[in-house]
Design a protein around this motif. Structure first.
Motif, PDB file in Angstrom:
ATOM      1  N   LEU A  96      56.907 102.375 139.270  1.00 51.95           N
ATOM      2  CA  LEU A  96      56.959 102.169 140.764  1.00 51.95           C
ATOM      3  C   LEU A  96      55.576 103.070 140.599  1.00 51.95           C
ATOM      4  O   LEU A  96      54.915 103.264 141.393  1.00 51.95           O
ATOM      5  CB  LEU A  96      57.554 101.452 141.624  1.00 51.95           C
ATOM      6  CG  LEU A  96      58.832 100.670 141.860  1.00 51.95           C
ATOM      7  CD1 LEU A  96      59.749 100.678 142.664  1.00 51.95           C
ATOM      8  CD2 LEU A  96      58.049  99.270 141.934  1.00 51.95           C
ATOM      9  N   ARG A  97      56.300 104.300 139.952  1.00 49.12           N
ATOM     10  CA  ARG A  97      55.753 105.755 140.550  1.00 49.12           C
ATOM     11  C   ARG A  97      53.811 106.119 139.275  1.00 49.12           C
ATOM     12  O   ARG A  97      52.790 106.543 140.599  1.00 49.12           O
ATOM     13  CB  ARG A  97      56.151 107.105 139.812  1.00 49.12           C
ATOM     14  CG  ARG A  97      57.626 107.335 140.531  1.00 49.12           C
ATOM     15  CD  ARG A  97      57.813 108.920 139.892  1.00 49.12           C
ATOM     16  NE  ARG A  97      59.003 108.641 140.644  1.00 49.12           N
ATOM     17  CZ  ARG A  97      60.602 108.798 139.534  1.00 49.12           C
ATOM     18  NH1 ARG A  97      60.258 108.249 138.729  1.00 49.12           N
ATOM     19  NH2 ARG A  97      61.600 109.224 140.342  1.00 49.12           N
ATOM     20  N   ASN A  98      53.742 104.846 138.940  1.00 53.95           N
ATOM     21  CA  ASN A  98      52.727 104.221 138.554  1.00 53.95           C
ATOM     22  C   ASN A  98      51.494 103.723 138.995  1.00 53.95           C
ATOM     23  O   ASN A  98      50.894 102.952 138.329  1.00 53.95           O
ATOM     24  CB  ASN A  98      52.153 104.047 136.796  1.00 53.95           C
ATOM     25  CG  ASN A  98      53.195 105.453 135.850  1.00 53.95           C
ATOM     26  OD1 ASN A  98      52.521 106.108 136.698  1.00 53.95           O
ATOM     27  ND2 ASN A  98      54.060 105.400 135.000  1.00 53.95           N
ATOM     28  N   GLN A  99      52.232 102.669 140.211  1.00 52.57           N
ATOM     29  CA  GLN A  99      52.114 102.210 140.553  1.00 52.57           C
ATOM     30  C   GLN A  99      51.339 102.221 142.234  1.00 52.57           C
ATOM     31  O   GLN A  99      51.862 102.732 142.962  1.00 52.57           O
ATOM     32  CB  GLN A  99      52.885 100.627 140.527  1.00 52.57           C
ATOM     33  CG  GLN A  99      53.279  99.869 139.625  1.00 52.57           C
ATOM     34  CD  GLN A  99      52.637  99.437 138.789  1.00 52.57           C
ATOM     35  OE1 GLN A  99      51.286  98.685 138.333  1.00 52.57           O
ATOM     36  NE2 GLN A  99      52.301 100.258 137.170  1.00 52.57           N
ATOM     37  N   SER A 100      50.069 102.010 142.037  1.00 43.09           N
ATOM     38  CA  SER A 100      49.594 102.146 143.426  1.00 43.09           C
ATOM     39  C   SER A 100      49.302 100.942 144.257  1.00 43.09           C
ATOM     40  O   SER A 100      48.410 100.516 144.468  1.00 43.09           O
ATOM     41  CB  SER A 100      47.843 102.817 143.233  1.00 43.09           C
ATOM     42  OG  SER A 100      47.301 101.668 142.096  1.00 43.09           O
ATOM     43  N   ILE A 101      50.177 100.402 144.215  1.00 42.36           N
ATOM     44  CA  ILE A 101      50.169  98.789 145.196  1.00 42.36           C
ATOM     45  C   ILE A 101      51.793  99.239 146.035  1.00 42.36           C
ATOM     46  O   ILE A 101      52.620 100.086 146.107  1.00 42.36           O
ATOM     47  CB  ILE A 101      50.700  97.768 144.366  1.00 42.36           C
ATOM     48  CG1 ILE A 101      51.913  98.183 143.548  1.00 42.36           C
ATOM     49  CG2 ILE A 101      49.371  97.333 143.447  1.00 42.36           C
ATOM     50  CD1 ILE A 101      52.187  96.357 142.816  1.00 42.36           C
ATOM     51  N   PRO A 102      51.247  98.308 147.352  1.00 45.34           N
ATOM     52  CA  PRO A 102      52.857  98.079 148.098  1.00 45.34           C
ATOM     53  C   PRO A 102      54.249  97.886 147.814  1.00 45.34           C
ATOM     54  O   PRO A 102      53.831  96.762 146.921  1.00 45.34           O
ATOM     55  CB  PRO A 102      52.120  97.200 148.901  1.00 45.34           C
ATOM     56  CG  PRO A 102      50.832  97.248 149.325  1.00 45.34           C
ATOM     57  CD  PRO A 102      49.762  97.526 147.882  1.00 45.34           C
ATOM     58  N   TYR A 103      54.610  98.872 147.723  1.00 48.79           N
ATOM     59  CA  TYR A 103      56.446  98.910 147.258  1.00 48.79           C
ATOM     60  C   TYR A 103      57.058  98.128 148.670  1.00 48.79           C
ATOM     61  O   TYR A 103      57.148  99.145 148.971  1.00 48.79           O
ATOM     62  CB  TYR A 103      56.932  99.634 146.939  1.00 48.79           C
ATOM     63  CG  TYR A 103      58.197  99.917 146.695  1.00 48.79           C
ATOM     64  CD1 TYR A 103      59.179  98.199 145.860  1.00 48.79           C
ATOM     65  CD2 TYR A 103      58.850 100.847 146.234  1.00 48.79           C
ATOM     66  CE1 TYR A 103      60.187  98.988 145.400  1.00 48.79           C
ATOM     67  CE2 TYR A 103      59.952 100.895 145.903  1.00 48.79           C
ATOM     68  CZ  TYR A 103      60.692 100.002 145.439  1.00 48.79           C
ATOM     69  OH  TYR A 103      62.026 100.513 144.995  1.00 48.79           O
ATOM     70  N   VAL A 104      57.913  96.873 149.006  1.00 46.57           N
ATOM     71  CA  VAL A 104      59.286  97.104 149.667  1.00 46.57           C
ATOM     72  C   VAL A 104      60.340  97.119 149.002  1.00 46.57           C
ATOM     73  O   VAL A 104      60.975  96.364 148.201  1.00 46.57           O
ATOM     74  CB  VAL A 104      58.887  95.608 149.980  1.00 46.57           C
ATOM     75  CG1 VAL A 104      59.831  94.982 150.952  1.00 46.57           C
ATOM     76  CG2 VAL A 104      57.579  95.359 150.665  1.00 46.57           C
ATOM     77  N   LEU A 105      60.971  97.952 149.646  1.00 45.76           N
ATOM     78  CA  LEU A 105      62.750  98.614 148.979  1.00 45.76           C
ATOM     79  C   LEU A 105      63.561  97.377 149.693  1.00 45.76           C
ATOM     80  O   LEU A 105      63.815  97.534 151.635  1.00 45.76           O
ATOM     81  CB  LEU A 105      62.687  99.867 149.010  1.00 45.76           C
ATOM     82  CG  LEU A 105      64.280 100.086 148.409  1.00 45.76           C
ATOM     83  CD1 LEU A 105      64.907  99.627 147.715  1.00 45.76           C
ATOM     84  CD2 LEU A 105      64.218 101.413 148.729  1.00 45.76           C
TER      85      LEU A 105
END
Length: 277
Positions: A96-105
């Protein structure tokens, strides 16, 4: 290749009866007109009565699934649900640290019965490794209490918790879902130094299996479509209110929500009220 269709990825466990987990997420993505994909972390034998058995997918195979998706169909948003072990969390966090996209936890930490689903070490990893990466984190009241380490008894406490999740734990936004409080089902969103309040009618039903999965999946779908966080929460609140209100009445226990409930009848749009902190 550039994809013009919004793509959303769910990283979570399964539910063979279709009410929660990966199955609920994919149904929700479809209803929100987003192409849904999945990485399975655990295969769960569960139904509306409870969980009977769990098989955790080996870590290297979870990673293989992630590599397969990201190398061919990079998503426009990602959500996580059930992540069972610290090792899974740390590996997924690294991607996830390498993805520049929205992240829903969706921090799946407490069962409907009230029993904790994680040991303290796993809870710490959620707090320290996943929350700081989140575009938005979506705990219910028991989950928020674990994350912020204080009791939540009213809306003021829910506001405090949402603010802590952002300003102290590092999420971009937090929505503390108020279904466990008395009275109206009021969700509290904190983002960009503002609180937003999303009230809804409370439906007298036991059929609420998968509400957290479905709510967070709507958020992931709307963020994949480049909606703002506030817009996404408003849409998700309306969607889950209808999904609970227009129950399917299936199952011998706490049955699933209705993923096409919003189509059955137009009800007033849930409006967010906001004020400066």
């Amino acid at each position: 290749m550039n994809h013009t269709i919004p793509l959303a990825l769910s990283i979570a466990g399964t539910d063979p009866t279709g009410g929660a987990g990966i199955q609920a997420d994919l149904k929700t993505f479809q209803e929100r007109e987003v192409y849904g994909m999945s990485v399975i972390t655990s295969v769960v034998a569960q139904n509306t009565i409870g969980v009977q058995d769990v098989h955790h997918i080996p870590l290297d195979f979870i990673e293989s699934q992630l590599k397969s998706v990201l190398s061919d169909l990079p998503p426009h948003s990602v959500k996580t649900g059930m992540i069972a072990t610290p090792e899974m969390m740390e590996m997924i966090a690294a991607y996830l640290r390498n993805q520049s996209i929205p992240y829903v936890l969706d921090p799946v930490m407490v069962a409907k019965s009230g029993h904790a689903l994680m040991d303290p070490a796993s809870q710490d990893i959620v707090r320290e490794a996943l929350v700081p990466l989140a575009t938005i984190v979506t705990p219910n009241i028991p989950e928020a209490e674990i994350l912020v380490d204080f009791q939540i008894q009213d809306l003021y406490d829910a506001q405090r918790a949402a603010k802590v999740l952002v300003e102290e734990l590092g999420a971009e936004a937090a929505v503390v879902k108020g279904g466990h409080l008395k009275g109206e089902a009021v969700d509290i969103l904190y983002v960009n130094n503002r609180f937003y309040t999303f009230p809804s009618i409370r439906t007298n039903t036991k059929h609420t299996h998968g509400t957290g999965c479905t709510f967070s999946a709507v958020l992931a779908a709307e963020l994949a479509k480049q909606k703002s966080i506030v817009e996404a929460v408003s849409i998700a609140k309306k969607f889950i209110t209808d999904a609970i209100r227009y129950t399917l009445n299936i199952g011998n226990g706490n049955g699933p929500t209705n993923h096409w409930g919003y189509r059955l009848k137009n009800i007033p749009t849930v409006k967010g009220e906001n004020h400066h902190v």
